[in-house]
Write an enzyme that holds these catalytic residues in place. Structure first.
Site, short mmCIF file in Angstrom:
data_model
loop_
_atom_site.label_atom_id
_atom_site.label_comp_id
_atom_site.label_asym_id
_atom_site.label_seq_id
_atom_site.Cartn_x
_atom_site.Cartn_y
_atom_site.Cartn_z
N SER A 17 0.84 -1.21 0.00
CA SER A 17 0.00 0.00 0.00
C SER A 17 0.87 1.26 0.00
O SER A 17 0.62 2.19 -0.76
CB SER A 17 -0.90 0.03 1.23
OG SER A 17 -1.75 -1.08 1.25
N ARG A 40 0.71 7.77 6.09
CA ARG A 40 -0.17 6.90 6.89
C ARG A 40 -1.60 7.43 6.89
O ARG A 40 -2.56 6.66 6.90
CB ARG A 40 0.39 6.73 8.31
CG ARG A 40 -0.40 5.71 9.16
CD ARG A 40 0.39 5.16 10.34
NE ARG A 40 1.39 4.20 9.91
CZ ARG A 40 1.16 2.91 9.64
NH1 ARG A 40 -0.05 2.41 9.78
NH2 ARG A 40 2.12 2.13 9.24
N HIS A 43 -3.00 6.37 3.65
CA HIS A 43 -3.22 4.93 3.75
C HIS A 43 -4.54 4.63 4.46
O HIS A 43 -5.27 3.70 4.11
CB HIS A 43 -2.04 4.32 4.51
CG HIS A 43 -2.15 2.87 4.80
ND1 HIS A 43 -2.39 2.39 6.07
CD2 HIS A 43 -2.08 1.78 4.00
CE1 HIS A 43 -2.46 1.08 6.03
NE2 HIS A 43 -2.27 0.68 4.80
#
Lengths: 212, 212
Positions: A17, A40, A43
């Site tokens: 990812s 993040r 994500h």
């Protein structure tokens, strides 16, 4: 139908990812310590708006990582955000996660004073000893009360993660926090949420843990 | 600085938010039962992309509300989503929230079989008695395993809420679920998340509770 699925081993899904996110950022880079925070959050949301939305006061990510290495604790405004923070890794650094929202006396006091539970929770959090990071993913009233507590000299957190989501006073509450002297990571505008707050905490915790 | 803040009473913030969302939808309407689902997801994300992203199979919201009125339980793929669902209101209807992700034996079995904990959690969930709604906000591997379990005749849920977020097999896993005969609410594309899953559950629970 199943043949469209890319075969990725369980422990490699996150790595893959982050590779895709980095590819799609097409060479865009972020300052050290901030890079993992931005990625993040993307994500967690699949929303590249955060490339522009996320605002860091000077060195705020670095300051927060240092605080976490020195045992800083985190206070959230939802049990959802608390539930998303990696408590094992945080506790290894000496910190804890705290959320006062579901405490019965908080609800009672909020009702009596006609303020939100989030506002009362911030007052409770301000009484904690030691280094504190506030991670606010839901309630703008939490940020507004924090702004007042800071100005009254009652609390001086290491960092405020200001990422409430929504439509009533959300934009304004974030601007208030950005006007203080306290280090901040804020998602400008209406977007944010408990998952975003938890993702930012984890990105900081993992970096603190790595350089421990 | 504080004078920019709109004064809204604590118990009226949500109402005011829904008014703003309705205004900004500029007359766009949704079918009965779906309307509150779409608006609650926008309320939770401040992201109007969900107007187009959210896909309902025929009568799925109505079917789910009926199932909840008859005591259906909810299975999630994260403790975050579980934590965001209004358990008091669900329990009043006779249902419970279940998440197997943090169970130690689930982690062990996943490690041994080299599959994700989410996949094993879906197997555990499939063994629950009574009416079941799956609410998947994080792991595409949960949806992929559910697709297999449905095709093998092992489970027949009342509804699948398929809103995992991310970059690896997320889009494809949602398409798999939309190819089954099971009623679904799915966020097409990469977006979604635990907060979205919880918001959809709550929108359904509140409607079920209202017509109880």
């Amino acid at each position: 139908m199943l043949n469209k699925i890319e075969i990725v081993k369980p422990n490699e899904i996150e790595k893959r990812s982050f590779e895709i996110i980095t590819e799609e950022l097409e060479g865009k880079t972020f300052p050290e310590y901030e890079d993992l925070v931005v990625k993040r959050v993307i994500h967690t949301t699949a929303d590249f708006d955060y490339v522009d939305n996320l605002c860091f006061s000077e060195d705020s990510a670095k300051i927060a990582i240092e605080a976490l290495r020195n045992g800083a604790s985190i206070i959230t405004d939802t049990n959802m955000a608390a539930s998303g923070i990696n408590k094992k890794r945080l506790e290894a650094l000496g910190g804890t996660v705290n959320c006062f929202m579901a405490h019965e006396d908080v609800a009672k006091e909020a009702e009596k004073r006609q303020v939100t539970r989030a506002a009362v929770s911030m007052e409770r959090g301000s009484q904690l000893k030691g280094k504190i990071i506030f991670a606010i993913g839901n309630a703008p009233t939490a940020l507004i009360r924090l702004y007042e507590l800071i100005n009254e000299g009652i609390v001086k957190p290491e960092l405020i993660i200001g990422v409430p989501v929504g439509f009533v006073n959300v934009v304004e509450s974030k601007e208030l926090i950005m006007s203080t002297e306290i280090p901040y990571i804020v998602s400008k505008g209406r977007k944010g949420g408990s998952t975003v707050a938890a993702a930012i905490c984890n990105a900081l915790i993992y970096q603190a843990d790595k350089i421990r």
